[in-house]
Structures are given as structure tokens and as C-alpha cells.
Write a protein that holds these residues in place. Structure first.
Motif, short mmCIF file in Angstrom:
data_model
loop_
_atom_site.label_atom_id
_atom_site.label_comp_id
_atom_site.label_asym_id
_atom_site.label_seq_id
_atom_site.Cartn_x
_atom_site.Cartn_y
_atom_site.Cartn_z
N TRP A 92 0.47 -2.90 -14.35
CA TRP A 92 0.70 -1.81 -13.41
C TRP A 92 2.19 -1.48 -13.37
O TRP A 92 3.02 -2.37 -13.18
N PRO A 93 2.56 -0.22 -13.52
CA PRO A 93 3.97 0.16 -13.61
C PRO A 93 4.65 0.36 -12.25
O PRO A 93 4.98 1.48 -11.86
N ASP A 94 4.88 -0.73 -11.52
CA ASP A 94 5.50 -0.64 -10.19
C ASP A 94 6.79 0.16 -10.20
O ASP A 94 7.03 0.97 -9.29
N ALA A 95 7.63 -0.06 -11.19
CA ALA A 95 8.92 0.63 -11.22
C ALA A 95 8.77 2.14 -11.37
O ALA A 95 9.61 2.90 -10.89
N LEU A 96 7.70 2.59 -12.01
CA LEU A 96 7.48 4.02 -12.19
C LEU A 96 6.94 4.70 -10.93
O LEU A 96 7.13 5.89 -10.74
N LEU A 97 6.25 3.94 -10.12
CA LEU A 97 5.59 4.50 -8.93
C LEU A 97 6.00 3.72 -7.68
O LEU A 97 5.18 3.06 -7.06
N PRO A 98 7.28 3.81 -7.29
CA PRO A 98 7.76 3.01 -6.17
C PRO A 98 7.36 3.54 -4.79
O PRO A 98 7.51 2.84 -3.79
N HIS A 99 6.83 4.75 -4.72
CA HIS A 99 6.51 5.37 -3.44
C HIS A 99 5.00 5.40 -3.22
O HIS A 99 4.23 5.55 -4.16
N ASP A 100 4.58 5.28 -1.96
CA ASP A 100 3.18 5.47 -1.63
C ASP A 100 2.82 6.92 -1.91
O ASP A 100 3.65 7.82 -1.72
N MET A 101 1.61 7.14 -2.37
CA MET A 101 1.19 8.49 -2.71
C MET A 101 0.89 9.31 -1.45
O MET A 101 1.06 10.51 -1.44
N ARG A 102 0.45 8.65 -0.40
CA ARG A 102 0.06 9.37 0.82
C ARG A 102 0.83 8.84 2.03
O ARG A 102 1.22 7.68 2.07
N ASP A 103 1.01 9.73 3.01
CA ASP A 103 1.67 9.33 4.24
C ASP A 103 0.63 8.77 5.22
O ASP A 103 -0.55 8.65 4.87
N GLN A 104 1.04 8.45 6.43
CA GLN A 104 0.13 7.84 7.41
C GLN A 104 -0.98 8.78 7.86
O GLN A 104 -2.02 8.33 8.36
N GLN A 105 -0.80 10.08 7.67
CA GLN A 105 -1.84 11.05 8.03
C GLN A 105 -2.78 11.34 6.86
O GLN A 105 -3.69 12.14 6.98
N GLY A 106 -2.55 10.70 5.73
CA GLY A 106 -3.40 10.89 4.56
C GLY A 106 -2.99 12.05 3.66
O GLY A 106 -3.65 12.32 2.66
#
Length: 188
Positions: A92-106
Motif C-alpha cells: 500500500w503506497p502510504d507516502a502517495l496517499l497521506p490524506h484521508d479521502m473523506r472528511d468527517q461529514q463524508g
């Protein structure tokens, strides 16, 4: 057919089983269309265009590009590679995708201040991981359902879904570019 006339026909990526290579070619064709659609953005306004949103609650081009990469990665690792071990292990490429895709509201989380080159590097690396995972996969394995908690899915269907997903967002992205350039008064 005239020798100068372009032939519009599906092809197959070389190095893959024919059926797999055809869908991978379609996936790659879609990515090329996305890149062509974002080519020529005025360098002096690139960041403003990538980060522009018509109103609160909508997604910027940058957010959508990150989303495309994150979704492709998720489907690859969660569905395609579920109980399948390719010859070359993929991490899994953690370094490529360091941000969550969705916020707390989805909603898709806002992603700003990343250049178009940053996005292309991420998307190209994720695509490379996907192609590596399908290299050497048999047609039987390609069509073998993966049994997940909520559904069963085949890698063949995953590629169909990714083609559709990127095409739908490409339309949004190209519309967003045109709107951003108009509002920001940039010639593209």
C-alpha cells in the motif's frame, strides 16, 4: 480506408492476457484523455485553477485528482488483491496517499496546494502499481470472484468500474477547468 485517416479501434496493452489487456488499454486511454484535458493550463494560474471551487461543498480539480488516485488504490488493494498474491508483492503506497479521502461529514476532503505535476506523479505511480498487479494474472484469476463482507467482486468488474469512475470525474474536472478559467479570467 485512406492512409491518412485515423483508425478508431480498441487495442490491448501488451504483456497481459488479451482480455485483461483490452480493459487495461481502455483504462489507460481514459487517463490519456484526462491528461490532454488538463494540458496547457496557464502556469501562472495553475494553482488557482487546481484549487478553485465554484461554491462551498463542491470539489476542486485537485481534490478530484486525489480522489481518483485514492479510489484506484483502494479497489486494487481491497478488492483485486484480496486473497490473491501476485508474483511481485505490492505494498500500500502510504507516502502517495497521506490524506484521508473523506472528511468527517463524508464529503471528499479538500486538497489544496498540490501542483499538477504532484498529481500526475501520484496518479502515474498508482497506475503503475495496478498494472504490475495485473501483469501475469490469468484470465481465470481475472474472473474469479473475491468474497468480501458486503459483496463479491471480480477484478474484471473492478477495471470496468475504474474506467467509469475516472470518465465521470474527468467530465467534472474539465467543466471545473473551463469555469475556473472563465471566472479567474485565464486563457487556457
Amino acid at each position: 480506408m485512406d492512409n491518412d485517416q485515423e483508425l478508431l479501434a480498441n487495442q490491448a496493452l501488451e504483456g497481459f492476457e488479451l482480455e485483461i489487456g483490452k480493459l487495461l488499454w481502455m483504462l489507460e486511454d481514459g487517463r490519456e484523455r484526462l491528461k490532454q484535458g488538463l494540458a496547457g493550463i496557464d502556469a501562472g494560474h495553475e494553482q488557482a485553477i487546481l484549487d478553485w471551487r465554484p461554491r462551498s461543498g463542491t470539489n476542486s480539480i485537485g481534490t478530484l485528482l486525489y480522489h481518483i488516485a485514492a479510489v484506484e488504490t483502494d479497489w486494487l488493494f481491497v478488492e483485486v488483491l484480496a486473497d490473491y498474491t501476485p508474483e511481485t508483492p505490492v505494498a500500500w503506497p502510504d507516502a502517495l496517499l497521506p490524506h484521508d479521502m473523506r472528511d468527517q461529514q463524508g464529503r471528499l476532503a479538500d486538497l489544496e496546494d498540490e501542483t499538477l505535476d504532484d498529481h500526475w506523479r501520484r496518479l502515474d505511480r498508482v497506475r503503475s502499481l495496478l498494472l504490475d498487479a495485473f501483469r501475469g494474472m490469468s484470465v481465470a484469476e481475472f474472473r474469479r470472484p473475491r468474497h468480501l463482507e458486503r459483496y463479491d467482486v471480480t477484478p474484471e468488474w473492478v477495471l470496468h468500474h475504474l474506467i467509469q469512475h475516472e470518465a465521470e470525474h474527468r467530465g467534472q474536472i474539465l467543466e471545473r477547468r473551463a469555469d475556473a478559467e472563465r471566472v479567474l479570467r485565464v486563457s487556457g
